[in-house]
Design a protein around this motif. Structure first.
Motif, PDB file in Angstrom:
ATOM      1  N   GLY A 101       0.819  -1.209   0.000  1.00  0.00           N
ATOM      2  CA  GLY A 101       0.000   0.000   0.000  1.00  0.00           C
ATOM      3  C   GLY A 101       0.852   1.258   0.000  1.00  0.00           C
ATOM      4  O   GLY A 101       0.536   2.238  -0.679  1.00  0.00           O
ATOM      5  N   GLY A 102       1.954   1.231   0.753  1.00  0.00           N
ATOM      6  CA  GLY A 102       2.867   2.370   0.760  1.00  0.00           C
ATOM      7  C   GLY A 102       3.475   2.618  -0.613  1.00  0.00           C
ATOM      8  O   GLY A 102       3.645   3.769  -1.034  1.00  0.00           O
ATOM      9  N   TYR A 103       3.771   1.529  -1.326  1.00  0.00           N
ATOM     10  CA  TYR A 103       4.325   1.682  -2.680  1.00  0.00           C
ATOM     11  C   TYR A 103       3.303   2.331  -3.610  1.00  0.00           C
ATOM     12  O   TYR A 103       3.645   3.208  -4.423  1.00  0.00           O
ATOM     13  N   LEU A 104       2.039   1.918  -3.527  1.00  0.00           N
ATOM     14  CA  LEU A 104       1.009   2.525  -4.356  1.00  0.00           C
ATOM     15  C   LEU A 104       0.870   4.008  -4.047  1.00  0.00           C
ATOM     16  O   LEU A 104       0.695   4.831  -4.952  1.00  0.00           O
ATOM     17  N   CYS A 105       0.931   4.374  -2.767  1.00  0.00           N
ATOM     18  CA  CYS A 105       0.858   5.784  -2.382  1.00  0.00           C
ATOM     19  C   CYS A 105       2.027   6.563  -2.972  1.00  0.00           C
ATOM     20  O   CYS A 105       1.857   7.684  -3.467  1.00  0.00           O
ATOM     21  N   PHE A 106       3.213   5.979  -2.928  1.00  0.00           N
ATOM     22  CA  PHE A 106       4.399   6.620  -3.489  1.00  0.00           C
ATOM     23  C   PHE A 106       4.238   6.840  -4.986  1.00  0.00           C
ATOM     24  O   PHE A 106       4.500   7.936  -5.504  1.00  0.00           O
ATOM     25  N   GLU A 107       3.788   5.803  -5.708  1.00  0.00           N
ATOM     26  CA  GLU A 107       3.633   5.919  -7.157  1.00  0.00           C
ATOM     27  C   GLU A 107       2.587   6.976  -7.520  1.00  0.00           C
ATOM     28  O   GLU A 107       2.802   7.788  -8.423  1.00  0.00           O
ATOM     29  N   GLY A 108       1.439   6.952  -6.827  1.00  0.00           N
ATOM     30  CA  GLY A 108       0.393   7.929  -7.121  1.00  0.00           C
ATOM     31  C   GLY A 108       0.827   9.349  -6.805  1.00  0.00           C
ATOM     32  O   GLY A 108       0.595  10.277  -7.594  1.00  0.00           O
ATOM     33  N   ALA A 109       1.466   9.550  -5.653  1.00  0.00           N
ATOM     34  CA  ALA A 109       1.925  10.886  -5.275  1.00  0.00           C
ATOM     35  C   ALA A 109       3.001  11.387  -6.220  1.00  0.00           C
ATOM     36  O   ALA A 109       3.066  12.585  -6.538  1.00  0.00           O
ATOM     37  N   GLU A 110       3.858  10.487  -6.692  1.00  0.00           N
ATOM     38  CA  GLU A 110       4.920  10.883  -7.616  1.00  0.00           C
ATOM     39  C   GLU A 110       4.324  11.386  -8.924  1.00  0.00           C
ATOM     40  O   GLU A 110       4.838  12.355  -9.516  1.00  0.00           O
ATOM     41  N   LYS A 111       3.248  10.757  -9.414  1.00  0.00           N
ATOM     42  CA  LYS A 111       2.603  11.209 -10.648  1.00  0.00           C
ATOM     43  C   LYS A 111       2.060  12.622 -10.471  1.00  0.00           C
ATOM     44  O   LYS A 111       2.169  13.464 -11.366  1.00  0.00           O
ATOM     45  N   ILE A 112       1.461  12.892  -9.314  1.00  0.00           N
ATOM     46  CA  ILE A 112       0.908  14.220  -9.068  1.00  0.00           C
ATOM     47  C   ILE A 112       2.034  15.239  -8.897  1.00  0.00           C
ATOM     48  O   ILE A 112       1.977  16.355  -9.432  1.00  0.00           O
ATOM     49  N   ALA A 113       3.077  14.875  -8.160  1.00  0.00           N
ATOM     50  CA  ALA A 113       4.203  15.789  -7.966  1.00  0.00           C
ATOM     51  C   ALA A 113       4.865  16.133  -9.293  1.00  0.00           C
ATOM     52  O   ALA A 113       5.327  17.258  -9.499  1.00  0.00           O
ATOM     53  N   HIS A 114       4.885  15.171 -10.210  1.00  0.00           N
ATOM     54  CA  HIS A 114       5.511  15.394 -11.513  1.00  0.00           C
ATOM     55  C   HIS A 114       4.783  16.472 -12.309  1.00  0.00           C
ATOM     56  O   HIS A 114       5.393  17.183 -13.116  1.00  0.00           O
ATOM     57  N   LEU A 115       3.464  16.624 -12.081  1.00  0.00           N
ATOM     58  CA  LEU A 115       2.712  17.664 -12.775  1.00  0.00           C
ATOM     59  C   LEU A 115       3.198  19.052 -12.403  1.00  0.00           C
ATOM     60  O   LEU A 115       3.098  19.993 -13.199  1.00  0.00           O
ATOM     61  N   PHE A 116       3.713  19.205 -11.184  1.00  0.00           N
ATOM     62  CA  PHE A 116       4.144  20.518 -10.704  1.00  0.00           C
ATOM     63  C   PHE A 116       5.652  20.733 -10.831  1.00  0.00           C
ATOM     64  O   PHE A 116       6.110  21.859 -11.009  1.00  0.00           O
ATOM     65  N   THR A 117       6.418  19.658 -10.727  1.00  0.00           N
ATOM     66  CA  THR A 117       7.872  19.792 -10.742  1.00  0.00           C
ATOM     67  C   THR A 117       8.488  19.382 -12.061  1.00  0.00           C
ATOM     68  O   THR A 117       9.625  19.743 -12.359  1.00  0.00           O
ATOM     69  N   HIS A 118       7.735  18.588 -12.868  1.00  0.00           N
ATOM     70  CA  HIS A 118       8.254  18.025 -14.125  1.00  0.00           C
ATOM     71  C   HIS A 118       9.565  17.295 -13.883  1.00  0.00           C
ATOM     72  O   HIS A 118      10.502  17.367 -14.670  1.00  0.00           O
ATOM     73  N   ASP A 119       9.620  16.596 -12.731  1.00  0.00           N
ATOM     74  CA  ASP A 119      10.829  15.867 -12.383  1.00  0.00           C
ATOM     75  C   ASP A 119      10.437  14.643 -11.597  1.00  0.00           C
ATOM     76  O   ASP A 119       9.560  14.687 -10.750  1.00  0.00           O
ATOM     77  N   ASP A 120      11.075  13.505 -11.895  1.00  0.00           N
ATOM     78  CA  ASP A 120      10.881  12.295 -11.119  1.00  0.00           C
ATOM     79  C   ASP A 120      12.146  11.477 -11.194  1.00  0.00           C
ATOM     80  O   ASP A 120      13.141  11.893 -11.758  1.00  0.00           O
ATOM     81  N   HIS A 121      12.146  10.285 -10.590  1.00  0.00           N
ATOM     82  CA  HIS A 121      13.377   9.516 -10.522  1.00  0.00           C
ATOM     83  C   HIS A 121      13.730   8.828 -11.836  1.00  0.00           C
ATOM     84  O   HIS A 121      14.720   8.135 -11.920  1.00  0.00           O
ATOM     85  N   HIS A 122      12.885   9.054 -12.888  1.00  0.00           N
ATOM     86  CA  HIS A 122      13.237   8.528 -14.207  1.00  0.00           C
ATOM     87  C   HIS A 122      13.739   9.643 -15.128  1.00  0.00           C
ATOM     88  O   HIS A 122      13.956   9.419 -16.307  1.00  0.00           O
ATOM     89  N   ALA A 123      13.887  10.847 -14.588  1.00  0.00           N
ATOM     90  CA  ALA A 123      14.151  11.993 -15.436  1.00  0.00           C
ATOM     91  C   ALA A 123      15.623  12.267 -15.640  1.00  0.00           C
ATOM     92  O   ALA A 123      16.011  13.371 -15.962  1.00  0.00           O
ATOM     93  N   ASP A 124      16.482  11.278 -15.442  1.00  0.00           N
ATOM     94  CA  ASP A 124      17.894  11.512 -15.581  1.00  0.00           C
ATOM     95  C   ASP A 124      18.418  11.160 -16.961  1.00  0.00           C
ATOM     96  O   ASP A 124      19.607  11.113 -17.200  1.00  0.00           O
ATOM     97  N   GLN A 125      17.513  10.918 -17.931  1.00  0.00           N
ATOM     98  CA  GLN A 125      17.930  10.597 -19.286  1.00  0.00           C
ATOM     99  C   GLN A 125      18.136  11.880 -20.062  1.00  0.00           C
ATOM    100  O   GLN A 125      17.447  12.877 -19.828  1.00  0.00           O
ATOM    101  N   PRO A 126      19.063  11.943 -21.028  1.00  0.00           N
ATOM    102  CA  PRO A 126      19.266  13.147 -21.828  1.00  0.00           C
ATOM    103  C   PRO A 126      17.993  13.518 -22.583  1.00  0.00           C
ATOM    104  O   PRO A 126      17.346  12.671 -23.193  1.00  0.00           O
ATOM    105  N   GLU A 127      17.662  14.815 -22.572  1.00  0.00           N
ATOM    106  CA  GLU A 127      16.436  15.255 -23.213  1.00  0.00           C
ATOM    107  C   GLU A 127      16.524  15.148 -24.739  1.00  0.00           C
ATOM    108  O   GLU A 127      15.527  15.004 -25.420  1.00  0.00           O
TER     109      GLU A 127
END
Length: 318
Positions: A101-127
């Motif tokens: 359940g904690g993992y699901l909360c993390f995944e869902g919150a990360e999707k919402i946070a990405h809308l505001f920060t445009h950054d997540d733990h997969h964003a280290d690839q060259p644009e």
């Protein structure tokens, strides 16, 4: 001749017992699957977001790939693990569910946070370098199967809890029926959802009746908005399911005040409205579970991205 008749009579008796056992298994599977309907809906809502952006020709193969991974999750891992834990270590089921359940909360919150920060733990690839389609498909399928594992664990646990006291073989057969039936229902629905626009286009181009062609055009126009809505529903479902799992787990471990507060507020809201009390109570509880899941997920984001993921990456690098 009398010996042959006696043998046939014995065979008929065995067949009747086997048929009764099959009826019992299917009946228990239907009841257990009905109890897990909420998680089943969440599973169907979450999965389509992993298919967003792929070519139409790759959608059904990807659905089939995820479905096979889901069935493997349920039959090879969750079914035997669930039976072993329920019979030999029932105390471990709640902490494991809370971890999921904690993992699901993390995944869902990360999707919402990405809308505001445009950054997540997969964003280290060259644009400037487009991701390889085959690698992207592999990554999306792996992510969907990983998320499915947690939702499937909840479904199988709920189903196991609803099976009346019976033999180990009966429990295993019932869980097998639940696993196959729910997987077929979920991913059959997902397949229809992702191919609905193609079906609508065919109706619009080849329909013999004007009503059929109009319906086809309506489906094509509605599908982009419908798929976007599913992305939102999928994220909300992650937070709702994850939050409810953690809250229920805390109650089982003796920390019952979050569940009691949510219970009291949902009942108070239902009493205040008067009409449709059941619906108001459910919506209020689901909303508060989701808010709790979002809050927990936001707390887990820095822990996961700054500590857990780098540590796991370092371990794998070794």
């Amino acid at each position: 001749m009398s010996g042959l008749l006696a043998l046939l009579d014995d065979v008929a008796g065995i067949a009747k017992v086997a048929a009764a056992s099959v009826d019992d298994v299917m009946g228990q599977a239907a009841k257990a699957g009905a109890k897990a309907a909420g998680a089943l809906i969440d599973d169907a809502a979450v999965t389509p977001k992993y298919l967003h952006g792929f070519e139409a020709s790759r959608e059904l193969p990807l659905v089939w790939r995820i479905a096979k991974g889901s069935l493997k999750n349920k039959l090879l891992y969750l079914l035997p693990i669930g039976l072993l834990l329920s019979n030999f270590a029932p105390w471990s089921i709640t902490p494991l569910l809370m971890l999921g359940g904690g993992y699901l909360c993390f995944e869902g919150a990360e999707k919402i946070a990405h809308l505001f920060t445009h950054d997540d733990h997969h964003a280290d690839q060259p644009e400037d370098l487009p991701e390889d389609p085959a690698h992207l498909e592999e990554e999306k399928a792996a992510g969907a199967i990983k998320t499915d594992f947690i939702l499937s664990a909840e479904i199988m646990t709920i189903a196991l809890a609803e099976i009346p006291p019976s033999s180990l073989a009966m429990e295993a057969a019932t869980l097998f029926a639940v696993a196959v039936g729910i997987t077929a229902l979920v991913y059959g629905s997902v397949g229809l959802i992702v191919k609905a626009d193609d079906i609508g286009l065919t109706m619009a181009e080849r329909g013999r009746l004007s009503a059929t062609r109009s319906l086809g055009r309506g489906i094509v126009k509605a599908m982009p908005g419908f798929l976007q809505m599913l992305l939102v529903v999928g994220t909300a479902a992650m937070l709702w399911v994850g939050g409810s799992i953690v809250i229920h787990g805390l109650d089982s471990l003796g920390f019952s005040w979050p569940e009691h507060i949510i219970h009291d507020i949902s009942y108070a809201a239902a009493d205040a409205v008067g009409a449709a009390k059941g619906a108001v109570q459910w919506i209020t509880k689901a909303t508060m579970d989701g808010v709790f899941g979002l809050a927990l997920g936001l707390v887990l984001i820095p822990i996961a991205t700054k500590i857990l993921i780098p540590t796991w990456g370092a371990i794998r690098g070794k």
